[in-house]
Design an enzyme around this catalytic site. Structure first.
Site, PDB file in Angstrom:
ATOM      1  N   ASN A   1      -2.473 -11.932  -2.323  1.00 35.58           N
ATOM      2  CA  ASN A   1      -2.005 -10.697  -2.931  1.00 35.58           C
ATOM      3  C   ASN A   1      -2.565 -10.673  -4.346  1.00 35.58           C
ATOM      4  OD1 ASN A   1      -0.527  -8.846  -4.544  1.00 35.58           O
ATOM      5  ND2 ASN A   1       1.161  -8.833  -3.079  1.00 35.58           N
TER       6      ASN A   1
ATOM      7  N   ASN B   1      -2.598  -8.189  -6.526  1.00 38.94           N
ATOM      8  CA  ASN B   1      -1.900  -7.327  -7.487  1.00 38.94           C
ATOM      9  C   ASN B   1      -2.899  -6.461  -8.264  1.00 38.94           C
ATOM     10  OD1 ASN B   1       0.180  -6.152  -8.890  1.00 38.94           O
ATOM     11  ND2 ASN B   1       0.556  -7.892 -10.245  1.00 38.94           N
TER      12      ASN B   1
ATOM     13  N   GLU C   1      -2.154  -5.650  -1.754  1.00 34.31           N
ATOM     14  CA  GLU C   1      -1.981  -4.941  -3.030  1.00 34.31           C
ATOM     15  C   GLU C   1      -3.324  -4.747  -3.737  1.00 34.31           C
ATOM     16  OE1 GLU C   1       1.687  -4.573  -5.766  1.00 34.31           O
ATOM     17  OE2 GLU C   1       1.677  -6.664  -5.125  1.00 34.31           O
TER      18      GLU C   1
ATOM     19  N   ASP D   1       1.488 -11.065   2.546  1.00 29.65           N
ATOM     20  CA  ASP D   1       2.680 -11.120   1.702  1.00 29.65           C
ATOM     21  C   ASP D   1       3.843 -10.537   2.505  1.00 29.65           C
ATOM     22  OD1 ASP D   1       4.676 -10.842  -0.148  1.00 29.65           O
ATOM     23  OD2 ASP D   1       3.517  -9.627  -1.566  1.00 29.65           O
TER      24      ASP D   1
ATOM     25  N   ASN E   1       7.016 -10.943   1.596  1.00 29.81           N
ATOM     26  CA  ASN E   1       8.126 -10.644   0.679  1.00 29.81           C
ATOM     27  C   ASN E   1       9.452 -11.231   1.165  1.00 29.81           C
ATOM     28  OD1 ASN E   1       7.570  -9.249  -1.842  1.00 29.81           O
ATOM     29  ND2 ASN E   1       6.622  -7.668  -0.580  1.00 29.81           N
TER      30      ASN E   1
ATOM     31  N   ASP F   1       0.040 -12.367 -10.068  1.00 27.73           N
ATOM     32  CA  ASP F   1       1.324 -13.063 -10.107  1.00 27.73           C
ATOM     33  C   ASP F   1       1.561 -13.864  -8.827  1.00 27.73           C
ATOM     34  OD1 ASP F   1       1.521 -10.658  -8.725  1.00 27.73           O
ATOM     35  OD2 ASP F   1       3.488 -10.141  -9.499  1.00 27.73           O
ATOM     36  N   HIS F   2       0.736 -13.641  -7.814  1.00 26.44           N
ATOM     37  CA  HIS F   2       0.699 -14.468  -6.612  1.00 26.44           C
ATOM     38  C   HIS F   2      -0.435 -15.476  -6.746  1.00 26.44           C
ATOM     39  CE1 HIS F   2       3.155 -11.808  -3.831  1.00 26.44           C
ATOM     40  NE2 HIS F   2       2.959 -11.013  -4.864  1.00 26.44           N
TER      41      HIS F   2
END
Length: 255
Positions: free
Chosen positions: A7, A9, A35, A150, A152, A246-247
């Site tokens: 991911n 982002n 993302e 991802d 989540n 952030d991943h």
């Protein structure tokens, strides 16, 4: 064969942090991105870099600009690429993309987050119910399947830095964890846990309070493989030193 799930982002933001230099060094055969937050038409320079690295590339962006979207990069040309899943609201958000090869299929998945409020948590549960049925039907046609992305969801207490304080947090709710367990029980392998049972391995960290430096994270990114793929699995590693998002990426090695 090396398969990465990541991911990013935002592919444009990641590209400013030497993402493509890093990707070249990994020598990955296939890459599932989540993302991406971009239409291919918005990123011609990035598309050129991807092609220079020898990848065929397939994109399924969200209708909403700067939001969601998945992609698959592959040095092996797929026999077929399936864009979306046929469920209108999910496809509008660009969450499912599948590439079929001679002996297995690879899916890039971006499950909704419920962290922004009750309305999105309801949509997340709706997605989970749909996905159960969708994958169940797909596996009848494609028994050799890897669903990378991802989710989540943190599956167990060792997948999150503070299970007690996060007991009521989206991504670690009892209903979500139960869904993940049932999904695995219905014929999938959590490939990372197949090789590694230790705690403190995470794939996402909040940008707040220096969480990444303290390793206060969540493991929410997975390569889930159908059980007929088990004999081909060789190793899985989380790569926390890759800092483009952030991943962080998860690397699956298989025959």
């Amino acid at each position: 064969m090396k398969i990465i799930s990541y991911n990013v982002n935002g592919i444009r933001a990641a590209s400013t942090k030497n993402f493509f230099g890093w990707l070249q060094a990994t020598d990955a055969d296939m890459v599932c991105l989540q993302e991406v937050k971009a239409l291919p038409s918005q990123i011609p320079e990035i598309i050129a870099l991807i092609e220079q690295l020898g990848y065929h590339h397939y994109w399924f962006p969200a209708e909403k600009k700067g939001y969601s979207g998945v992609a698959i990069l592959s040095k092996i040309k797929p026999n077929l690429v399936e864009f979306g899943c046929g469920e209108e609201w999910i496809d509008k958000e660009g969450r499912i993309l599948r590439a079929d090869f001679d002996d297995f299929s690879l899916m890039s998945l971006y499950m909704p987050s419920g962290s922004s409020g009750d309305e999105r948590q309801v949509k997340k549960y709706e997605f989970m119910r749909f996905f159960d049925v969708y994958i169940g039907e797909l596996r009848k046609e494609i028994p050799h399947l890897i669903v990378s992305g991802d989710y989540n969801i943190c599956h167990t207490a060792i997948d999150i830095h503070n299970p007690k304080s996060n007991a009521n947090s989206s991504g670690f709710l009892p209903e979500e964890r139960e869904w993940m367990q049932l999904f695995l029980d219905n014929g999938f392998i959590d490939t990372f846990r197949h090789f590694n049972k230790d705690p403190h391995h995470y794939t996402w960290w909040s940008y707040r309070a220096g969480s990444r430096g303290k390793n206060l994270g969540w493991r929410i990114d997975y390569h889930l493989a159908t059980r007929p793929m088990e004999s081909r699995l060789k190793n899985v590693r989380i790569l926390p030193d890759a800092i483009h998002s952030d991943h962080c990426p998860v690397l699956l090695e298989m025959e």
